[in-house]
Design an enzyme around this catalytic site. Structure first.
Site, mmCIF file in Angstrom:
data_model
loop_
_atom_site.group_PDB
_atom_site.id
_atom_site.type_symbol
_atom_site.label_atom_id
_atom_site.label_comp_id
_atom_site.label_asym_id
_atom_site.label_seq_id
_atom_site.Cartn_x
_atom_site.Cartn_y
_atom_site.Cartn_z
ATOM 1 C CD GLU A 432 -2.328 1.354 2.833
ATOM 2 O OE1 GLU A 432 -2.828 2.427 3.177
ATOM 3 O OE2 GLU A 432 -2.335 0.337 3.556
ATOM 4 C CG ASP A 508 -0.360 1.584 6.195
ATOM 5 O OD1 ASP A 508 0.708 1.022 5.909
ATOM 6 O OD2 ASP A 508 -0.639 2.756 5.849
ATOM 7 C CG ASP A 510 -4.393 2.306 8.810
ATOM 8 O OD1 ASP A 510 -4.675 1.524 7.856
ATOM 9 O OD2 ASP A 510 -3.780 3.369 8.628
ATOM 10 C CG ASP A 512 -7.708 4.581 5.081
ATOM 11 O OD1 ASP A 512 -8.935 4.385 4.957
ATOM 12 O OD2 ASP A 512 -7.185 5.703 5.114
#
Length: 658
Positions: A432, A508, A510, A512
């Site tokens: 990403e 990541d 998180d 997103d």
């Protein structure tokens, strides 16, 4: 090198009479069989019926290979031609470009509408026959004349009987086999021709007698009370049209400024899931190769249909109808009447007359548009077929293939490939963001690990048509890098081009990152399911927290520990506390993303096979249907209400990093 052959005035040869036909028969007719030379005689009888002078056409296929064609028309004139001073029947059978179909001025022509154009018709039949017998009933007498030797021998006209008020022509032809690849008259083709004449000539009885080897006669007759509609229904068999057939006719009147009196067309149109072959005729001549009259029909149908669709606002946004969309599933029988038809070649298989486009489209458009508006349900059924075809066409036109140079798929420029070609050892990391991609490039093992940075979020591919999949740049790059084409779950794709044994999704830790991970898993589950089934897809587990533990004497240097989530962080805190460290002595940092990790940290936690954590992706045994339902619920565009209900019901069980 000089030739000893003389080339002078005596070298020129002038072909006279019917000699050109015998020298080059292929220029004047079909030479695969005698079907077309027999058709010329049948067409003459049909022209009499078209003019309203004959009610019967009777054809006999004789056992000796000859064919007799008889009609009850006016009979070929047997008197002397006023200029040529030769009996007209002789001119018809012995002169090219002579006949009753050239004088097209209204009122002056024996055949205002006929299939004849070049006037070579029965003269060609005579040239390629060993013998022809012509019997004419006219003006109370039966006249007889014979032709032989390809028209070279012309007999005398003689009166052989009385016929009272009867009239008509009977012609018996013996085709010369040496001019044809197959000397036998094809029965099936003659039957098709005669059946079409019955369809096109209302009220005319068409009969075929076939002499049998045993001495009997097999008789076939054709009659179509419903005309073109009945014929098209017969051709369609058991198949029902999607809307009622539309049958009509329209001809120009004497006051028409654009066309001659009587020019126009009759037609029947039908739309089928599996269209039957279309047929068209000009002045009863079958035009098997189509031509300008068919173009006119399609143009008229399209214009009327387009007006109907626009009036009722039926076209979805972004869809533009084309003629092929409307006419692709259409079957028709068209019978056009032209005063002076121009054909492509003497065989008359294709109409070339330019005015036929305007004639047929003009005659058909208004009646068809009126019919559509009087039969709205039928019009909408036809429109639905056309819109479906247009949608498929536009999708097909948007098909995207892998970008190729010299036949080889071009690897994406942002791909940092590995050096090894050992598929079992090779890995590709779908990373990403460009910043994380930069760190990953420095952290990787160049021998076996490849990096493909993804810019932003990949498209939700759950409902993307496979043909449009590669239009998305990120998905295109993933497919090209992997070396595998998109496929369905029930197919057997070719995975021989797969370039990596492991495909690792690295995002990541998180919300997103989880979304990107979900989008990529959606892509693989929907369009590359065999990669999941065969264990090629993995998800990296990068840590969310970094814990720095200070040194404890000379024997215990400073350490860096990583926690995947809050639970692991709590466990590390407990362990460090047991080791005698105070909570304030340790330093805890939280990674905002992979890009914040330096290459050493990324290698240690996520990329080095010895220390990383990656999860293999599998579908639980027996849970394919349930997985499919869950993906549809979470990723389907039309599932918003279902997702909301699911979140209200299950929201408290979902861990969310906010």
């Amino acid at each position: 090198m000089a030739s000893d052959k003389n080339y002078d005035e005596s070298s020129f040869r002038v072909l006279k009479g019917l000699e050109p036909v015998r020298e080059r028969p292929g220029m004047y007719t079909r030479t695969d069989s005698p079907a077309h030379v027999i058709q010329e005689v049948i067409d003459n009888a049909a022209d009499e019926a078209l003019g309203g002078f004959a009610k019967k056409i009777h054809v006999t296929l004789h056992g000796d290979g000859s064919v007799t064609v008889a009609d009850d028309g006016r009979g070929i004139p047997v008197g002397l031609h006023p200029v040529e001073k030769v009996p007209v029947v002789v001119l018809a059978y012995t002169r090219l470009h002579a006949g009753g179909k050239f004088d097209k001025k209204e009122g002056n022509s024996a055949y205002a509408f006929s299939g004849g154009l070049h006037g070579v018709g029965v003269a060609v039949t005579n040239a390629l026959s060993t013998r022809i017998e012509v019997e004419v009933k006219r003006e109370g007498k039966i006249h007889r004349i014979d032709f032989a030797d390809g028209g070279e021998t012309i007999g005398e006209i003689s009166v052989v009987g009385e016929c009272g008020r009867q009239s008509g022509t009977r012609v018996r032809v013996w085709p010369d086999g040496k001019y044809f690849e197959n000397p036998k008259v094809p029965q099936a083709e003659i039957e098709r021709l005669l059946r079409s004449k019955a369809v096109l000539l209302a009220g005319v009885n068409v009969r075929l007698d076939i002499e049998q080897a045993g001495g009997g006669v097999l008789t076939k007759t054709w009659s179509y009370p419903e005309g073109l509609s009945g014929y098209l229904r017969e051709q369609a068999g058991d198949q029902e049209p999607v809307a009622p057939l539309f049958s009509a006719e329209k001809y120009a009147g004497a006051e028409d400024a654009s066309f001659a009196n009587g020019e126009g067309a009759a037609w029947v149109l039908g739309w089928f899931e599996h269209p039957v072959p279309c047929e068209s005729y000009v002045n009863l001549i079958p035009t098997v190769a189509g031509g300008t009259h068919e173009s006119g029909l399609r143009a008229g149908v399209f214009e009327a249909m387009k007006a109907f669709v626009e009036h009722h606002a039926l076209t979805p946004r972004g869809i533009k109808l084309q003629q092929e969309d409307v006419c692709g599933r259409m079957s028709f029988v068209l019978s056009a009447r032209l005063l002076d038809p121009q054909f492509q070649g003497q065989v008359k298989e294709k109409l070339n007359s330019r005015e036929a486009v305007k004639l047929v489209s003009g005659m058909l458009r208004d009646p068809f548009e009126i019919w559509l508006n009087n039969h709205v349900d039928a019009g909408k059924a036809i429109a639905e077929l056309a819109i479906k075809a247009a949608t498929a066409r536009q999708k097909n036109a948007q098909k995207v293939e892998k970008k190729k140079t010299s036949g080889v798929a071009v690897l994406p420029g942002k791909l940092s490939d590995c050096e090894s070609e050992d598929i079992s050892a090779n890995e590709i990391f779908l990373v990403e963001g460009d910043s994380a991609g930069g760190s990953a490039k420095m952290a990787r093992n160049k021998e076996t690990q490849a990096i493909l940075p993804l810019r932003g979020k990949v498209q939700n591919a759950w409902e993307v048509d496979p043909d449009r999949l590669l239009a998305n740049n990120e998905i295109h790059d993933i497919a090209v890098a992997l070396g595998v084409d998109a496929h369905s779950a029930d197919s057997e794709p070719d995975l021989s081009g797969l370039r990596y044994g492991k495909v690792v999704i690295m995002s990541d830790a998180d919300v997103d990152g989880a979304h990107i991970q979900t989008l990529l898993l959606t892509l693989f589950f929907r369009h590359f399911p065999k990669l999941i089934e065969r264990g090629h897809i993995y998800v990296a587990q990068p840590p969310l927290y970094r814990v720095d533990v200070p040194a404890q004497g000379k024997k215990r240097p400073a350490r860096r520990l990583y926690a995947l989530d809050e639970g692991e962080l709590a466990a590390i805190r407990d362990r460090v506390a047991q080791e005698g460290f105070k909570p304030e002595a340790i330093e805890i940092g939280r990674f905002k993303g992979l890009g914040e990790m330096n290459p050493d940290q990324l290698r240690e936690t996520t990329m080095d096979p010895a220390t990383r954590r990656v999860l293999p992706v599998h579908v639980r045994p027996g849970a394919v249907a349930a997985t499919l339902r869950m993906f549809t619920l979470l990723m389907g565009k039309g599932e918003a209400s279902g997702r909301r209900a699911w979140m209200e019901d299950k929201g408290d069980t979902v861990e969310a990093d906010i």
